[in-house]
Design an enzyme around this catalytic site. Structure first.
Site, PDB file in Angstrom:
ATOM      1  N   SER A  93      28.093 -33.345   0.667  1.00 39.61           N
ATOM      2  CA  SER A  93      27.501 -34.178  -0.373  1.00 39.61           C
ATOM      3  C   SER A  93      28.164 -35.573  -0.362  1.00 39.61           C
ATOM      4  O   SER A  93      28.272 -36.170   0.710  1.00 39.61           O
ATOM      5  CB  SER A  93      27.644 -33.462  -1.719  1.00 39.61           C
ATOM      6  N   ASP A 209      16.574 -29.153  -0.964  1.00 37.49           N
ATOM      7  CA  ASP A 209      17.868 -29.576  -1.497  1.00 37.49           C
ATOM      8  C   ASP A 209      17.807 -29.857  -3.002  1.00 37.49           C
ATOM      9  O   ASP A 209      18.662 -29.426  -3.762  1.00 37.49           O
ATOM     10  CB  ASP A 209      18.329 -30.825  -0.743  1.00 37.49           C
ATOM     11  N   HIS A 264      20.803 -27.689  -3.053  1.00 32.51           N
ATOM     12  CA  HIS A 264      21.991 -28.521  -2.810  1.00 32.51           C
ATOM     13  C   HIS A 264      23.303 -27.781  -3.085  1.00 32.51           C
ATOM     14  O   HIS A 264      24.281 -27.982  -2.382  1.00 32.51           O
ATOM     15  CB  HIS A 264      21.932 -29.792  -3.662  1.00 32.51           C
TER      16      HIS A 264
END
Ligand SMILES: *[C@@H]1O[C@H](CO)[C@@H](O)[C@H](O)[C@H]1NC(C)=O
Ligand SMILES: *[C@@H]1O[C@H](CO)[C@@H](O)[C@H](O)[C@H]1NC(C)=O
Ligand SMILES: *[C@@H]1O[C@H](CO)[C@@H](O)[C@H](O)[C@H]1NC(C)=O
Ligand SMILES: *[C@@H]1O[C@H](CO)[C@@H](O)[C@H](O)[C@H]1NC(C)=O
Ligand SMILES: *[C@@H]1O[C@H](CO)[C@@H](O)[C@H](O)[C@H]1NC(C)=O
Length: 283
Positions: A93, A209, A264
């Site tokens: 990330s 995601d 995600h």
């Protein structure tokens, strides 16, 4: 007989020597969230030394990106000075964008493979992400905060890329347009050369995601000025080889990995992601 045994044991110990791996966590969390990846690597590649960086955790992950890069570069340089034959680097990330910049800011890095696990490499522009961290901000007006001197004190402001306010982005953002060589500086050549040193750049992301927006940003795709998503290979950053992506691709060193069905917050918690898409790059 003895010689053969020595030869065999030399081969075995060679085969069992994996390069150390450096892990960097995402925003508003910490190194603990990377433990599943760490444990899986240790299980599948016994003997691997893993550095799971535990700085800029929690709120301090919102610090300005350049500040984090300069501090974290010290960690990376210390690690690589102990392992001159090279290490691998994986960021998740926001950590994937920080990790990439740590390479660019350190032309003498000795990182072999860089793995970007769902990182906002081309920036971020989406409500879901915004509201995770700034629940009171509206997508359309977030630029007013982020594209200001105050807004640039925060990491999210540094890579906020509002496609409808590109001029303000270029004017105020003191981070992303520079690391992506959209604005040229006296560092641009090094930013590119440092990435060209990689043996592999692996860009992992996927359509489910739901946080990185557009999800293609994890692979250097982004919105055009009309809000249409343009894939990396049709964007200037690639076609003009601004940071070396095209060269890496032509040398078969750029691996674009798209995995559907992964939210995600699952990328770093799912051992099958580690097994299928990460371990193959950790030699
Ligand atoms: C890096 O190494 C130097 C010299 O050993 C040490 O003073 C410094 O604290 C280290 N920095 C980090 C971030 O580990
Ligand atoms: C990188 O390494 C080269 C060659 O060893 C050296 O000349 C240069 O000063 C180094 N650059 C930095 C920023 O350390
Ligand atoms: C590079 O640019 C920065 C910012 O504009 C400036 O402060 C610095 O002095 C420049 N460095 C060189 C070597 O020109
Ligand atoms: C945006 O849309 C307009 C009108 O449809 C079109 O003329 C223009 O080429 C588009 N621009 C981009 C960057 O796609
Ligand atoms: C873990 O990843 C695999 C793909 O490698 C996927 O099939 C599975 O649904 C994922 N599990 C979760 C909980 O996301």
């Amino acid at each position: 007989m003895y010689k053969i045994l020595v030869f065999i044991s030399a081969c075995v110990s060679f085969a069992l020597t994996y390069k150390p791996v450096v892990l960097l966590h995402g925003i508003l969390t910490g190194s603990q969230t990377m433990e599943i990846i760490k444990n899986r690597i240790e299980e599948k590649h016994p003997g691997t030394i893993i550095y799971n960086i535990d700085r800029f955790e929690g709120w301090s992950s919102l610090d300005n990106m350049w500040y984090q890069v300069s501090q974290l570069s010290e960690n990376l340089n210390n690690i690589t000075s102990i392992h001159p034959s090279g290490v691998h680097l994986l960021g998740y990330s926001q950590g994937a964008l920080l990790a990439r910049t740590m390479l660019q800011a350190n032309i003498n890095h000795s990182v072999h493979n860089f793995i970007s696990l769902s990182g906002p490499q081309a920036g971020q522009y989406g409500t879901q992400f915004l509201h995770l961290y700034f629940p009171g901000l509206a997508l359309e007006t977030a630029f007013e905060l982020f594209y200001s001197r105050v807004g640039q004190h925060t990491s999210v402001g540094n890579y906020w890329n509002d496609p409808y306010h590109n001029k303000l982005y270029l004017k105020y953002s003191n981070y992303l347009p520079y690391v992506n060589n959209e604005i040229l500086s006296n560092k641009s050549d090094e930013f590119k050369a440092a990435l060209l040193k990689l043996k592999n750049m692996v860009l992992i992301g996927g359509p489910d995601d739901n946080v990185i927006t557009p999800w293609q940003s994890s692979q250097f795709g982004f919105f055009d000025s009309n809000g249409t998503v343009i894939n990396m290979m049709q964007r200037d950053i690639y076609t003009e080889d601004k940071i070396g992506l095209k060269t890496l691709y032509e040398k078969k060193k750029l691996k674009v990995v798209t995995v559907p069905g992964i939210n995600h917050f699952q990328w770093h918690l799912n051992v099958s992601i580690v097994d299928n898409y990460i371990l193959p790059y950790l030699d």
